[in-house]
Design an enzyme around this catalytic site. Structure first.
Site, PDB file in Angstrom:
ATOM      1  N   ARG A 136       0.788  -1.212   0.000  1.00  0.00           N
ATOM      2  CA  ARG A 136       0.000   0.000   0.000  1.00  0.00           C
ATOM      3  C   ARG A 136       0.832   1.281   0.000  1.00  0.00           C
ATOM      4  NH1 ARG A 136      -4.392   0.292   4.640  1.00  0.00           N
ATOM      5  NH2 ARG A 136      -4.887  -1.691   3.624  1.00  0.00           N
ATOM      6  N   HIS A 182      -8.136  -4.057  -7.180  1.00  0.00           N
ATOM      7  CA  HIS A 182      -7.853  -3.306  -5.956  1.00  0.00           C
ATOM      8  C   HIS A 182      -9.113  -3.225  -5.095  1.00  0.00           C
ATOM      9  CE1 HIS A 182      -4.953  -0.794  -3.850  1.00  0.00           C
ATOM     10  NE2 HIS A 182      -5.909   0.105  -3.606  1.00  0.00           N
ATOM     11  N   TYR A 226     -18.175  12.885 -13.427  1.00  0.00           N
ATOM     12  CA  TYR A 226     -18.103  14.013 -14.346  1.00  0.00           C
ATOM     13  C   TYR A 226     -16.799  14.054 -15.136  1.00  0.00           C
ATOM     14  CZ  TYR A 226     -21.957  15.728 -11.459  1.00  0.00           C
ATOM     15  OH  TYR A 226     -23.135  15.857 -10.794  1.00  0.00           O
TER      16      TYR A 226
END
Length: 933
Positions: A136, A182, A226
């Protein structure tokens, strides 16, 4: 420590209800119950209640054992084994229970493992920490990516979002990453995607964003439904090229339904190109970004010379290159980071100073790069770039304001390099050369794997082509075999036998279409065989030569450099330190220092005392302690080194601005708070020094008349406890210290008004720990009263007095001030030069009970009327100060008594006097003060 454990039952056919273990132990242990075969156990014990973690309870030893529920087992021996705690070893009890439950003849599936709690916690925590480190928070040294970034790029590559394809919604990419590679939060994935598209976060962005992706002002990006994205051409060329040629290992994803690359086959060190930051468990990383072209050049240097030093690498890559530009202050932090992996880099925003109004002389500081966290300023940033305007007040110094901005805001910040990356599955701190070498080793393995992959495919294809050519050369026989064959397998076997072909070659001949049986098609196969043979030869040569592999690495890196490099954004400034000190934010203004006999000092502005006429009472310097008088009063600048000389011959040093600024009425602070003075030690002379020059000296004069000249360089570095300035004989005290050069002259006067002029060059320069020589002969109870330096420029005027066109007596002059407040000016031409250890000439004829307080050489600055432009500040014992013009003091002969300078009916005697150059006084201010007076 005795603890009782109450544990929910293991899943074993030995028990038909929950049971209790009563275990007394001297060590804290944890019992873990495992099921060896999950499904059979679940089937057998479907009627029993499920075991929950909350049912594992640690009970205090104070709880009575009898209250614990005891369950009975089907087998008596199992019950005896569990409930027997009659003084035997704990291990035997648990072992017996384990044997009966897990390994006994009953065939149970569960088993209990004994483990100490601290060991279990350590192992579990270390496993968690390594998972965070590797999976990570920390990037891999080889491709410079964390797993989430690697998975985002691979998912976009799989979706076909190349730089030449239309954009796709970021939500589509985030969903692909979450569903396949993931399994974490969508916010984490989207934030990582956004960062890779921000040109102010990455030096070379890896994703091209379309829409609102945030701003440098910390404006958040639009929602992922968006915004749109696709890969940058650099990411395709640098990280994703050759991914399908077995260059890296592919590993199963989280649910073993897909394969994902464990690394990306990077062509240049992306870890250094874009940097990285991350916080893991127990360690963190913070690597600065660099310029692509410089990085490739440094890599080339290491390829050609594996023994290259860090200094040689720095010639091609001098330092980081931040995406927001800025100026990097000095290279000390860079050297430390590149050498050890840890260092601090100071970065400043680039600024300009512009004039807003030429009439009012108002200026503004224009910030063009790297500014965060400052409010109440005008932001004029637009599409052309950043522009932040900070308007200044009239008369403000832009440099001082800038230094305050550097010190108090994010206009200057520190980048703490901590170059930690994952190498061979372990986190490691590495310097620049080690990082580059690790990448080169990885890139060599990528090149080898790619070459072997291509070689294998080329050899396979060459094998097929050779078989096809054999078939075309024996076309009639091939057709005859095919026509006579009863099946496909029979034709394959016959072809293999007749023409000595492999199965693949025979299959290829059978698959060839009729239209490819022409002569033209045969020639194409011949040409392809030739090309494949050359390719195989080159690949074999490449695999056999490490030098050739390194050369290919350099060529591919240079190709990326030529296509994607950009000019450096961060400038490097050759500075020892980027730290902004107190001196950088304090204006170097003129100041007044007042020191009392009892060691109180205060700093005041030069306009504290208005200009007054001769013969006035003056203005008080402020409150003094009981039985205290003013000792010295001088003019200096805030940045000057102030040398404090004590009566014991010790010198101390401190910056002038270290003295707190006070009003005229304040008492000031004690010198003990600033200097490490010993008991009974008193400061007798103060010298402000702007620069320690080798051709400058300090001239010291003691009460008993000893004089000594010492080079100023001896005082450039003074420890906090002070150093010896002059060696004194018993009963003598150091009283006067003046700044001089060899070309200057010195004027010394006694309390009875005797004056001696001598050349400073004739006084031999000595070390600090010496006494000096006799300055002048003193008659009776006469003592040395004062000393001043005649600059070389003024001494030349002594030879040109006859050529002066001014009327009357002309300067330079010696200004005498008596203790009773009288004074006069006497032309220097009235005195002759003489060696030391002489009586001297009369300079002042005193009345009874009066004596000399101070003597100055005046005439440094002359007006158009050939009169002095200096001012003298007189301080009485009670602290009254009078500041008057030197030109108002009469020019008289050596034997005259002088005129009244300051009335002292109730103010005692003149304690000290100081000279101020009028050239350093604002003319408008002086006129206003004169009018007010």
């Amino acid at each position: 420590m005795n603890l009782n454990y109450c544990i929910s039952p293991p899943k074993s056919p030995l028990f038909n209800q929950p049971m209790a273990f009563n275990i007394t132990t001297t060590g804290l242990r944890l019992l873990r119950c495992y099921s060896q075969h999950l499904r059979p156990v679940t089937a057998q014990f479907s009627g029993l209640r499920k075991v929950r973690v909350s049912e594992l309870r640690f009970l205090s030893s104070s709880v009575p054992i009898e209250k614990l529920p005891v369950v009975k087992a089907k087998r008596r021996e199992a019950e005896d084994a569990v409930l027997d705690d009659g003084g035997g070893d704990n291990g035997s009890v648990v072992s017996a229970a384990r044997d009966k439950i897990g390994g006994g003849s009953g065939g149970g599936e569960g088993r209990i493992i004994v483990s100490e709690l601290h060991k279990e916690a350590t192992e579990a925590y270390m496993a968690y920490a390594m998972s965070v480190l590797l999976g990570r928070a920390l990037p891999d040294v080889r491709d410079g990516l964390k797993p989430v970034h690697r998975r985002i790029l691979f998912a976009m590559h799989e979706l076909g979002l190349s730089s030449r394809k239309p954009y796709k919604k970021c939500a589509r990419v985030v969903g692909e990453v979450l569903g396949k590679f993931h399994p974490h939060g969508d916010t984490a994935v989207y934030d990582s995607l956004v960062r890779m598209a921000q040109d102010f976060s990455l030096r070379s962005p890896l994703i091209r964003g379309h829409g609102n992706f945030g701003s440098i002002d910390a404006d958040p990006p639009a929602a992922m439904r968006y915004t749109e994205c696709r890969l940058e051409a650099l990411a395709e060329a640098m990280l994703l090229a050759d991914l399908d040629q077995d260059t890296v290992d592919f590993v199963p994803n989280f649910d073993n339904s897909q394969k994902e690359p464990s690394l990306l086959p990077a062509r240049i060190p992306n870890l250094l190109l874009n940097g990285a930051s991350g916080i893991a468990v127990g360690m963190a990383t913070n690597i600065p970004p660099h310029n692509l072209a410089e990085l490739v050049d440094a890599l080339s240097v290491l390829i050609h010379n594996p023994e290259a030093t860090l200094q040689e690498l720095l010639e091609y890559m001098p330092g980081p290159d931040f995406p927001t530009g800025g100026t990097i202050m000095g290279n000390i932090g860079i050297l430390a980071a590149y050498r050890t992996g840890r260092g601090r880099v100071i970065v400043r925003g680039k600024t300009d100073v512009e004039t807003l109004d030429s009439k009012t002389k108002r200026t503004a500081i224009i910030i063009k790069e790297k500014l965060e966290g400052i409010s109440d300023i005008r932001d004029e940033s637009d599409r052309s770039g950043m522009r932040i305007v900070i308007e200044l007040k009239r008369g403000s110094a832009p440099s001082i304001v800038l230094n305050n901005l550097y010190r108090m805001t994010a206009l200057q910040s520190s980048f703490n390099c901590n170059m930690v990356g994952i190498l061979n599955g372990q986190p490691k701190v590495m310097g620049l050369k080690e990082l580059l070498q690790a990448f080169l080793d990885f890139r060599c393995s990528v090149i080898e794997r790619r070459a072997r992959f291509k070689l294998s495919h080329a050899q396979d294809r060459n094998h097929i082509v050779e078989g096809i050519i054999v078939g075309l050369d024996n076309l009639d026989g091939v057709i005859d075999i095919i026509r006579k064959a009863s099946s496909h397998s029979g034709a394959t076997a016959q072809l293999m036998k007749e023409f000595n072909l492999s199965e693949k070659q025979a299959e290829a001949i059978l698959d060839i279409s009729l239209r490819r049986l022409t002569l033209l098609e045969r020639n194409k196969f011949v040409d392809e065989r030739k090309s494949l043979t050359e390719q195989i030869s080159k690949l074999l040569e490449l695999l056999s030569s490490k030098k050739r592999i390194l050369q290919l690495i350099e060529e591919e890196a240079m190709e990326i450099k030529n296509k994607f490099s950009t000019p450096r954004r961060s400038m490097l400034e050759d500075s020892e330190s980027g730290q902004v000190e107190d001196i950088d934010v304090i204006p170097n203004e003129e100041m007044l220092l007042a020191i009392s006999e009892k060691g109180y000092v205060k700093r005041m502005k030069p306009d504290t005392f208005n200009l007054q006429k001769r013969g006035t009472i003056g203005k008080s310097v402020g409150k003094l302690r009981d039985n205290d008088t003013l000792s010295d009063f001088l003019v200096c600048r805030a940045h000057d080194h102030v040398l404090y000389f004590s009566d014991k011959g010790i010198v101390y040093s401190a910056r002038a601005y270290k003295i707190p600024e006070c009003t005229r009425a304040a008492a000031g602070v004690t010198l003990v708070q600033i200097l490490s003075l010993s008991d009974g030690e008193r400061i007798t002379s103060i010298i402000p020094v702007s620069e320690f020059s080798g051709d400058q000296f300090l001239l010291m004069l003691t009460v008993n008349g000893y004089v000594k000249k010492v080079s100023l360089n001896y005082f450039s570095s003074i420890r906090s406890t002070g150093i010896i300035a002059i060696q004194l004989v018993p009963g003598d005290k150091l009283k006067w210290v003046r700044h001089c050069a060899n070309e200057d002259f010195v004027a010394m006067a006694s309390q009875n008004g005797m004056v001696i002029l001598s050349s400073c060059e004739k006084i031999r320069a000595l070390g600090r720990n010496t006494r000096g020589s006799v300055a002048m002969r003193l008659k009776g109870e006469d003592k040395v009263a004062s000393m001043d330096i005649i600059p070389a420029a003024l001494s030349k005027e002594l030879d040109n007095l006859s050529h002066r066109s001014c009327k009357g007596l002309t300067g330079p002059w010696l200004l005498f001030v008596s203790e009773s407040g009288f004074g006069k000016r006497v032309p220097l031409s009235s005195f002759r030069m003489s060696p030391l250890n002489r009586t001297g000439l009369i300079g002042y004829k005193f009345a009874s009970e009066d004596q000399l307080a101070a003597v100055f050489v005046v005439g440094f600055s002359l007006g158009d009327d050939c009169e002095s432009d200096e001012q003298v500040v007189l301080v009485s014992q009670s602290g009254t100060v009078n500041r008057i013009k030197v030109r108002d003091i009469s020019i008289q002969s050596r034997f005259a008594r002088g005129v009244i300078l300051m009335r002292l009916e109730h103010a005692g005697k003149i304690k000290s006097a100081s000279l101020i150059s009028a050239a350093e006084t604002d003319s408008d201010e002086v006129e206003a003060e004169v009018a007010a007076a």
